[in-house]
Design a protein around this motif. Structure first.
Motif, PDB file in Angstrom:
ATOM      1  N   GLU A 294      25.370  -6.622 -36.564  1.00 30.43           N
ATOM      2  CA  GLU A 294      24.106  -7.283 -36.233  1.00 30.43           C
ATOM      3  C   GLU A 294      23.043  -6.243 -35.925  1.00 30.43           C
ATOM      4  O   GLU A 294      23.351  -5.101 -35.557  1.00 30.43           O
ATOM      5  CB  GLU A 294      24.256  -8.247 -35.059  1.00 30.43           C
ATOM      6  CG  GLU A 294      24.335  -7.594 -33.702  1.00 30.43           C
ATOM      7  CD  GLU A 294      24.125  -8.571 -32.540  1.00 30.43           C
ATOM      8  OE1 GLU A 294      23.741  -9.727 -32.786  1.00 30.43           O
ATOM      9  OE2 GLU A 294      24.347  -8.159 -31.389  1.00 30.43           O
ATOM     10  N   ASP A 479      18.556  -9.758 -36.332  1.00 32.18           N
ATOM     11  CA  ASP A 479      19.272 -11.013 -36.092  1.00 32.18           C
ATOM     12  C   ASP A 479      18.880 -11.618 -34.747  1.00 32.18           C
ATOM     13  O   ASP A 479      18.765 -12.831 -34.613  1.00 32.18           O
ATOM     14  CB  ASP A 479      20.780 -10.767 -36.113  1.00 32.18           C
ATOM     15  CG  ASP A 479      21.236 -10.202 -37.443  1.00 32.18           C
ATOM     16  OD1 ASP A 479      21.215 -10.944 -38.427  1.00 32.18           O
ATOM     17  OD2 ASP A 479      21.586  -9.007 -37.500  1.00 32.18           O
ATOM     18  N   ASN A 494      17.349 -15.696 -30.929  1.00 36.11           N
ATOM     19  CA  ASN A 494      17.768 -15.532 -32.312  1.00 36.11           C
ATOM     20  C   ASN A 494      16.494 -15.452 -33.146  1.00 36.11           C
ATOM     21  O   ASN A 494      15.620 -16.319 -33.044  1.00 36.11           O
ATOM     22  CB  ASN A 494      18.628 -16.713 -32.765  1.00 36.11           C
ATOM     23  CG  ASN A 494      19.982 -16.719 -32.096  1.00 36.11           C
ATOM     24  OD1 ASN A 494      20.584 -15.667 -31.882  1.00 36.11           O
ATOM     25  ND2 ASN A 494      20.468 -17.905 -31.743  1.00 36.11           N
TER      26      ASN A 494
END
Length: 514
Positions: A294, A479, A494
């Protein structure tokens, strides 16, 4: 594609022009028969990739370099500029990307340095009065007696601009003037440049940022690898069209992110506190978690603790309190070598001062920091055969534009310098990548390249911490995003669910409902 003045119907007066200007360096043709002109009272952008020849052309106009061919004309008369002093004498000033200021001296002393005063003594009172008048005119808040080292980067930028205005230039050249500014400072600069233009000043604005071109310029000249592609009216173009002129192909402004399910935690920060260089608390209880595969973005305006956070994580600043673990091991207050030896890669915010040694060759820079490790060493010396093979592979794999791996780094463009750092850090297979402003000062083509490489590393399971002041970058490749303000994390989201306005307000310290 250029139009006459809309008010008079006539072509505006040309203040300065270059005719077939050519400049060569060893192994590089920087400017190849470039025809360029700047009109009175216009903002003319010089646009191109890193290494396109923009700065070289400007520095020929400023007298820093002498052309190897062609000529420069001012008000239709040929001029020969053997030094910047000659340029200043005819009314041409330049603000370089890397400031030419004497840090221990005051604003006043820096501005009058090199000016021709009458008699033995300079008229300090008269100079101070003139500087204050300029500051008042352009709404610049500067104390003439403040030392340069006490100023922010944005304030130092204004000292450089005031130096040129003080001597009364007709043409002001600005080389990447927003590279060190926040978005808010950039917008303020644009407004003042338009005011200067309306007062009759001609401005050459060197940039590779398309948003800035559209926001501030009247015309654009695009250079590619030293050759003029075209000169166009800004209002007739789109960002996509200019980008294609710059790089010779279609550029993707938004990349598709492959779906990756984050894995185990690779970095965890708990209640981290650290002081800045003035002894004030810059990090006040930061908590962050990063997982395999991520990209976690840290969004914030410069000066809100990002610098201190990165320096603590790479071991060049001591933490006052808290915990930081990478791959389950404590790294707080360890040396940089020990931290990087635990599978950590680092892309610093300043590629020149922190990432490279410009007098070293490309091959040497590609193993910098790892020269004592296998497989780069053979006994007590560097294995030059392996180093050169690694360098040749890196040049090919990362599309580094250079005559050879023995070429010194100082001769490369900013984009190619950044590719050296990417090749070095990715070549050592990190588990965690700490990336600080990886696209600062890069053109749209290289930004696209860097983003693709970061997403590629993400898909291979690397956890990436990305510090950026560019919201486009944050929304394009991260992300998750955490917003930092005055050393505190004000919110974490997010990225796909976050709203730009919400992030922007948090960056300014505005909490929901306040």
């Amino acid at each position: 594609m250029e139009n006459p003045d809309s008010k008079t119907g006539r072509q505006p007066e040309i203040l300065l022009e270059t005719i077939n200007l050519t400049k060569r360096f060893p192994l590089v043709l920087a400017n190849d028969s470039v025809n360029f002109d700047i009109r009175r009272g216009e903002i003319h952008c010089l646009l191109g990739e890193n290494g396109a020849g923009k700065t070289t052309l400007a520095e020929c106009i400023y007298g820093y370099y002498q052309p190897d061919g062609g000529e420069i004309r001012l008000k239709s008369q040929p001029v020969r500029l053997s030094s910047p002093n000659d340029a200043i004498e005819i009314g041409v000033g330049m603000v370089h990307q890397h400031f030419m200021l004497v840090e221990p001296h005051s604003v006043l002393e820096n501005i009058i340095l090199g000016t021709n005063g009458k008699g033995i003594l300079l008229d300090y009172k008269g100079a101070e009065k003139k500087i204050k008048q300029l500051c008042e005119k352009y709404k610049v808040d500067l104390d003439p007696h403040c030392k340069i080292w006490q100023l922010s980067v944005g304030e130092q930028q204004w000292v450089e601009i005031l130096k040129a205005l003080y001597v009364g230039v007709e043409l002001l050249i600005l080389d990447e003037p927003t590279a060190v500014l926040t978005p808010q400072e950039s917008d303020r600069l644009f407004a003042i440049l338009k005011q200067m233009k309306d007062e009759g000043l001609s401005i050459i604005f060197i940039t590779h940022k398309l948003r800035e071109v559209m926001a501030v310029s009247d015309r654009v000249t695009v250079l590619r690898r030293g050759v003029k592609v075209d000169t166009v009216n800004t209002q007739d173009m789109t960002q996509q069209e200019l980008a294609q002129m710059m790089v010779g192909r279609e550029v993707l402004f938004e990349l598709e992110k492959e779906k990756v399910i984050p894995g185990d935690i690779v970095m965890e920060i708990n209640d981290l506190h650290a002081k800045n260089d003035l002894g004030q608390m810059a990090l006040q209880g930061v908590n962050l978690t990063l997982r395999e595969g991520e990209i976690l973005g840290i969004a914030g305006v410069a000066g809100n603790g990002q610098k201190e956070l990165m320096e603590v994580l790479v071991g060049i600043r001591k933490a006052e309190a808290g915990k930081a673990q990478i791959l389950g091991e404590d790294i707080l207050n360890l040396s940089t070598n020990k931290i990087l030896g635990k599978g950590v890669g680092h892309i610093p915010s300043d590629r020149i001062k922190q990432g490279l040694v410009l007098d070293f060759s490309i091959a040497e820079n590609l193993i910098l920091g790892h020269e004592w490790e296998k497989p780069y060493r053979k006994g007590l010396v560097i294995d030059e055969q392996y180093m050169n093979k690694f360098a040749e592979d890196s040049i090919a794999n990362f599309d580094i534009y250079t005559p050879s791996s023995e070429h010194k780094a100082k001769y490369l463009s900013g984009g190619n310098l950044q590719k050296i750092i990417l090749a070095r850090e990715f070549g050592n297979c990190p588990k965690v990548l700490l990336s600080d402003q990886p696209c600062r000062g890069l053109d749209v083509g290289v930004i696209e390249y860097v983003h693709k490489e970061l997403l590629k590393q993400r898909s291979e399971g690397i956890g990436i911490l990305l510090i950026s002041e560019d919201l486009d970058e944050i929304f394009n490749i991260t992300d998750r995003v955490a917003v930092i303000f005055k050393g505190k994390i004000l919110g974490e989201f997010n990225t796909g669910e976050a709203q730009r306005d919400q992030i922007g307000l948090l960056m300014a310290g505005v909490l929901e409902g306040s």
